[in-house]
Design a protein around this motif. Structure first.
Motif, PDB file in Angstrom:
ATOM      1  N   SER A 119       0.850  -1.193   0.000  1.00  0.00           N
ATOM      2  CA  SER A 119       0.000   0.000   0.000  1.00  0.00           C
ATOM      3  C   SER A 119       0.890   1.250   0.000  1.00  0.00           C
ATOM      4  N   LYS A 120       0.749   2.064  -1.056  1.00  0.00           N
ATOM      5  CA  LYS A 120       1.598   3.278  -1.136  1.00  0.00           C
ATOM      6  C   LYS A 120       1.267   4.266  -0.032  1.00  0.00           C
ATOM      7  N   LEU A 121       0.036   4.213   0.468  1.00  0.00           N
ATOM      8  CA  LEU A 121      -0.291   5.140   1.556  1.00  0.00           C
ATOM      9  C   LEU A 121       0.472   4.751   2.830  1.00  0.00           C
ATOM     10  N   LEU A 179     -13.065  10.503  -2.394  1.00  0.00           N
ATOM     11  CA  LEU A 179     -13.092   9.924  -3.745  1.00  0.00           C
ATOM     12  C   LEU A 179     -11.726   9.299  -3.973  1.00  0.00           C
ATOM     13  N   TYR A 180     -11.740   7.980  -4.229  1.00  0.00           N
ATOM     14  CA  TYR A 180     -10.501   7.210  -4.387  1.00  0.00           C
ATOM     15  C   TYR A 180     -10.470   6.713  -5.829  1.00  0.00           C
ATOM     16  N   LEU A 181      -9.470   7.136  -6.597  1.00  0.00           N
ATOM     17  CA  LEU A 181      -9.370   6.766  -8.014  1.00  0.00           C
ATOM     18  C   LEU A 181      -8.297   5.696  -8.188  1.00  0.00           C
ATOM     19  N   GLY A 182      -8.687   4.564  -8.767  1.00  0.00           N
ATOM     20  CA  GLY A 182      -7.733   3.461  -8.954  1.00  0.00           C
ATOM     21  C   GLY A 182      -7.741   2.531  -7.756  1.00  0.00           C
ATOM     22  N   GLY A 183      -8.898   2.014  -7.428  1.00  0.00           N
ATOM     23  CA  GLY A 183      -9.045   1.221  -6.200  1.00  0.00           C
ATOM     24  C   GLY A 183      -8.448  -0.163  -6.283  1.00  0.00           C
ATOM     25  N   ALA A 184      -8.292  -0.690  -7.502  1.00  0.00           N
ATOM     26  CA  ALA A 184      -7.827  -2.077  -7.701  1.00  0.00           C
ATOM     27  C   ALA A 184      -8.669  -3.022  -6.815  1.00  0.00           C
ATOM     28  N   HIS A 185      -8.019  -3.950  -6.111  1.00  0.00           N
ATOM     29  CA  HIS A 185      -8.780  -4.927  -5.309  1.00  0.00           C
ATOM     30  C   HIS A 185      -9.192  -4.370  -3.951  1.00  0.00           C
ATOM     31  N   GLY A 186      -8.747  -3.147  -3.639  1.00  0.00           N
ATOM     32  CA  GLY A 186      -9.179  -2.522  -2.386  1.00  0.00           C
ATOM     33  C   GLY A 186      -8.188  -2.639  -1.246  1.00  0.00           C
ATOM     34  N   THR A 187      -6.938  -2.946  -1.555  1.00  0.00           N
ATOM     35  CA  THR A 187      -5.943  -3.098  -0.481  1.00  0.00           C
ATOM     36  C   THR A 187      -5.870  -1.838   0.383  1.00  0.00           C
ATOM     37  N   THR A 188      -5.555  -0.713  -0.250  1.00  0.00           N
ATOM     38  CA  THR A 188      -5.442   0.534   0.522  1.00  0.00           C
ATOM     39  C   THR A 188      -6.816   1.027   0.960  1.00  0.00           C
ATOM     40  N   ALA A 189      -7.806   0.908   0.079  1.00  0.00           N
ATOM     41  CA  ALA A 189      -9.149   1.384   0.433  1.00  0.00           C
ATOM     42  C   ALA A 189      -9.661   0.676   1.692  1.00  0.00           C
ATOM     43  N   VAL A 241     -13.327   4.390  -7.371  1.00  0.00           N
ATOM     44  CA  VAL A 241     -13.474   4.241  -8.819  1.00  0.00           C
ATOM     45  C   VAL A 241     -12.412   3.282  -9.337  1.00  0.00           C
ATOM     46  N   GLU A 242     -12.855   2.318 -10.132  1.00  0.00           N
ATOM     47  CA  GLU A 242     -11.936   1.353 -10.743  1.00  0.00           C
ATOM     48  C   GLU A 242     -12.475   1.026 -12.136  1.00  0.00           C
ATOM     49  N   LYS A 243     -11.578   1.028 -13.128  1.00  0.00           N
ATOM     50  CA  LYS A 243     -12.084   0.822 -14.487  1.00  0.00           C
ATOM     51  C   LYS A 243     -11.945  -0.618 -14.980  1.00  0.00           C
ATOM     52  N   SER A 244     -11.117  -1.411 -14.314  1.00  0.00           N
ATOM     53  CA  SER A 244     -10.907  -2.776 -14.789  1.00  0.00           C
ATOM     54  C   SER A 244     -11.964  -3.714 -14.196  1.00  0.00           C
ATOM     55  N   LEU A 251     -17.709   1.308 -11.028  1.00  0.00           N
ATOM     56  CA  LEU A 251     -16.995   0.803 -12.206  1.00  0.00           C
ATOM     57  C   LEU A 251     -17.014   1.910 -13.257  1.00  0.00           C
ATOM     58  N   ALA A 252     -15.891   2.604 -13.412  1.00  0.00           N
ATOM     59  CA  ALA A 252     -15.867   3.763 -14.312  1.00  0.00           C
ATOM     60  C   ALA A 252     -14.425   4.111 -14.620  1.00  0.00           C
ATOM     61  N   ASP A 253     -14.281   4.933 -15.657  1.00  0.00           N
ATOM     62  CA  ASP A 253     -12.975   5.464 -16.046  1.00  0.00           C
ATOM     63  C   ASP A 253     -12.798   6.823 -15.378  1.00  0.00           C
ATOM     64  N   ALA A 254     -11.725   6.967 -14.606  1.00  0.00           N
ATOM     65  CA  ALA A 254     -11.496   8.225 -13.892  1.00  0.00           C
ATOM     66  C   ALA A 254     -11.229   9.388 -14.844  1.00  0.00           C
ATOM     67  N   GLN A 255     -11.023   9.082 -16.121  1.00  0.00           N
ATOM     68  CA  GLN A 255     -10.878  10.166 -17.104  1.00  0.00           C
ATOM     69  C   GLN A 255     -12.212  10.818 -17.434  1.00  0.00           C
ATOM     70  N   GLN A 288      -5.605   9.494  -5.440  1.00  0.00           N
ATOM     71  CA  GLN A 288      -5.482   8.898  -6.779  1.00  0.00           C
ATOM     72  C   GLN A 288      -4.224   8.046  -6.901  1.00  0.00           C
ATOM     73  N   ASP A 289      -4.413   6.849  -7.449  1.00  0.00           N
ATOM     74  CA  ASP A 289      -3.300   5.921  -7.682  1.00  0.00           C
ATOM     75  C   ASP A 289      -3.650   5.122  -8.936  1.00  0.00           C
ATOM     76  N   VAL A 290      -3.482   5.749 -10.117  1.00  0.00           N
ATOM     77  CA  VAL A 290      -3.923   5.069 -11.340  1.00  0.00           C
ATOM     78  C   VAL A 290      -2.780   4.668 -12.277  1.00  0.00           C
ATOM     79  N   ALA A 291      -1.552   5.176 -12.039  1.00  0.00           N
ATOM     80  CA  ALA A 291      -0.396   4.779 -12.856  1.00  0.00           C
ATOM     81  C   ALA A 291      -0.676   4.914 -14.355  1.00  0.00           C
ATOM     82  N   GLN A 292      -1.163   6.074 -14.753  1.00  0.00           N
ATOM     83  CA  GLN A 292      -1.454   6.337 -16.172  1.00  0.00           C
ATOM     84  C   GLN A 292      -0.602   7.487 -16.688  1.00  0.00           C
ATOM     85  N   ARG A 293      -0.428   7.528 -17.987  1.00  0.00           N
ATOM     86  CA  ARG A 293       0.364   8.588 -18.606  1.00  0.00           C
ATOM     87  C   ARG A 293      -0.176   9.984 -18.230  1.00  0.00           C
TER      88      ARG A 293
HETATM   89  C1  SAM Z   1      -1.521   0.556  -8.827  1.00  0.00           C
HETATM   90  S1  SAM Z   1      -3.146  -0.001  -8.974  1.00  0.00           S
HETATM   91  C2  SAM Z   1      -3.943   0.679  -7.553  1.00  0.00           C
HETATM   92  C3  SAM Z   1      -3.615   0.042  -6.237  1.00  0.00           C
HETATM   93  C4  SAM Z   1      -4.532   0.540  -5.118  1.00  0.00           C
HETATM   94  N1  SAM Z   1      -4.597   1.981  -5.146  1.00  0.00           N
HETATM   95  C5  SAM Z   1      -4.128   0.102  -3.742  1.00  0.00           C
HETATM   96  O1  SAM Z   1      -3.228   0.702  -3.159  1.00  0.00           O
HETATM   97  O2  SAM Z   1      -4.721  -0.831  -3.213  1.00  0.00           O
HETATM   98  C6  SAM Z   1      -3.792   1.029 -10.233  1.00  0.00           C
HETATM   99  C7  SAM Z   1      -5.259   0.770 -10.531  1.00  0.00           C
HETATM  100  O3  SAM Z   1      -5.753   1.870 -11.268  1.00  0.00           O
HETATM  101  C8  SAM Z   1      -6.691   1.392 -12.193  1.00  0.00           C
HETATM  102  N2  SAM Z   1      -6.840   2.419 -13.235  1.00  0.00           N
HETATM  103  C9  SAM Z   1      -5.935   2.771 -14.179  1.00  0.00           C
HETATM  104  N3  SAM Z   1      -6.424   3.746 -14.965  1.00  0.00           N
HETATM  105  C10 SAM Z   1      -7.668   4.027 -14.495  1.00  0.00           C
HETATM  106  C11 SAM Z   1      -8.676   4.932 -14.876  1.00  0.00           C
HETATM  107  N4  SAM Z   1      -8.501   5.773 -15.914  1.00  0.00           N
HETATM  108  N5  SAM Z   1      -9.828   4.938 -14.193  1.00  0.00           N
HETATM  109  C12 SAM Z   1     -10.023   4.100 -13.138  1.00  0.00           C
HETATM  110  N6  SAM Z   1      -9.103   3.209 -12.730  1.00  0.00           N
HETATM  111  C13 SAM Z   1      -7.936   3.165 -13.389  1.00  0.00           C
HETATM  112  C14 SAM Z   1      -6.067   0.089 -12.680  1.00  0.00           C
HETATM  113  O4  SAM Z   1      -7.050  -0.745 -13.277  1.00  0.00           O
HETATM  114  C15 SAM Z   1      -5.493  -0.462 -11.396  1.00  0.00           C
HETATM  115  O5  SAM Z   1      -6.420  -1.310 -10.755  1.00  0.00           O
END
Ligand code: SAM
Length: 218
Positions: A48-50, A70-80, A95-98, A119-123, A140-145
């Protein structure tokens, strides 16, 4: 178990813990520990980066109790899940898009009613803005460009005018071609152009390589 400078976070030696809001249940294989009838869950900075940010010396204000999140990029919910432990009364919109990550997130939210998965795209914050309303903490933790643009647009859409945020910036997701310091400098400038003040910057090495945490407020 000792208290720490962060409200709701405990320590045993070097290990961090939150009070388990779902006793007897682990979320990601973390250790459970019961002391004086209270169950705590280990909070792993490698997962967990937090937690990594706390280990790197984040001030207590980073975990100040919000009204809503508002938490963007929740993945499996580890940090959440740890935010859910920390702030049982705060709605935490995640919010999680996958779809493959969303399924376990949804299962987690069935057990932890303050987690509200989307279930949505944070963009595209306009898709969930009406449901989320105004929050006072954006994480926010989405690792996107385009991480900074995503953060800015969600600030505009959903962050209270006196709200605060934490951006977990994955430097190498922005570009491979420029030095990390230049990417962080440009990211800070981009946040400044959105009217955000930067309260702190922390490298998360070695827990999350090439990640920098930026704490901001409006
Ligand atoms: C590094 S993981 C997050 C780990 C999580 N924050 C934690 O600590 O438990 C990045 C997550 O961001 C999601 N993600 C990437 N781009 C996204 C977007 N545009 N909208 C929503 N989720 C996105 C990915 O599907 C992935 O599950």
């Amino acid at each position: 178990m000792e208290t720490t400078r962060w409200p709701g976070v405990w320590r045993d030696g070097r290990e961090l813990f939150t009070r388990n809001a779902d006793p007897g249940v682990k979320v990601y294989g973390e250790p459970l520990r019961t002391v004086d009838g209270v169950e705590y869950r280990g909070w792993d900075p490698w997962r967990s980066k937090l937690a990594a940010l706390l280990v790197h010396g984040a001030p207590p204000e980073v975990l100040a109790r919000p009204r809503s999140v508002l938490y963007l990029g929740g993945a499996h919910g580890t940090t959440a899940s740890h935010l859910s432990d920390l702030w049982p009364d705060a709605p935490i919109f995640v919010v999680e898009k996958s779809p493959s990550s969303f399924a376990p997130l949804l299962a987690l939210a069935r057990r932890r009613t303050n987690l509200l998965p989307i279930l949505a795209d944070a963009q595209l914050p306009e898709r969930y803005r009406a449901d989320v309303g105004e929050v006072d903490l954006l994480y926010q933790d989405v690792a996107q460009r385009d991480q900074v643009r995503i953060f800015r647009e969600n600030v505009e859409a959903c962050l209270d005018e006196r709200g605060r945020g934490v951006l977990m910036l994955k430097v190498r997701s922005v570009t491979q071609r420029r030095p990390a310091v230049a990417i962080v400098r440009d990211s800070r400038a981009g946040l400044g152009r959105a009217g955000l003040t930067i309260d702190g910057e922390w490298s998360l090495t070695p827990f999350a390589r090439e990640h920098v945490a930026l704490a901001v407020h409006r």
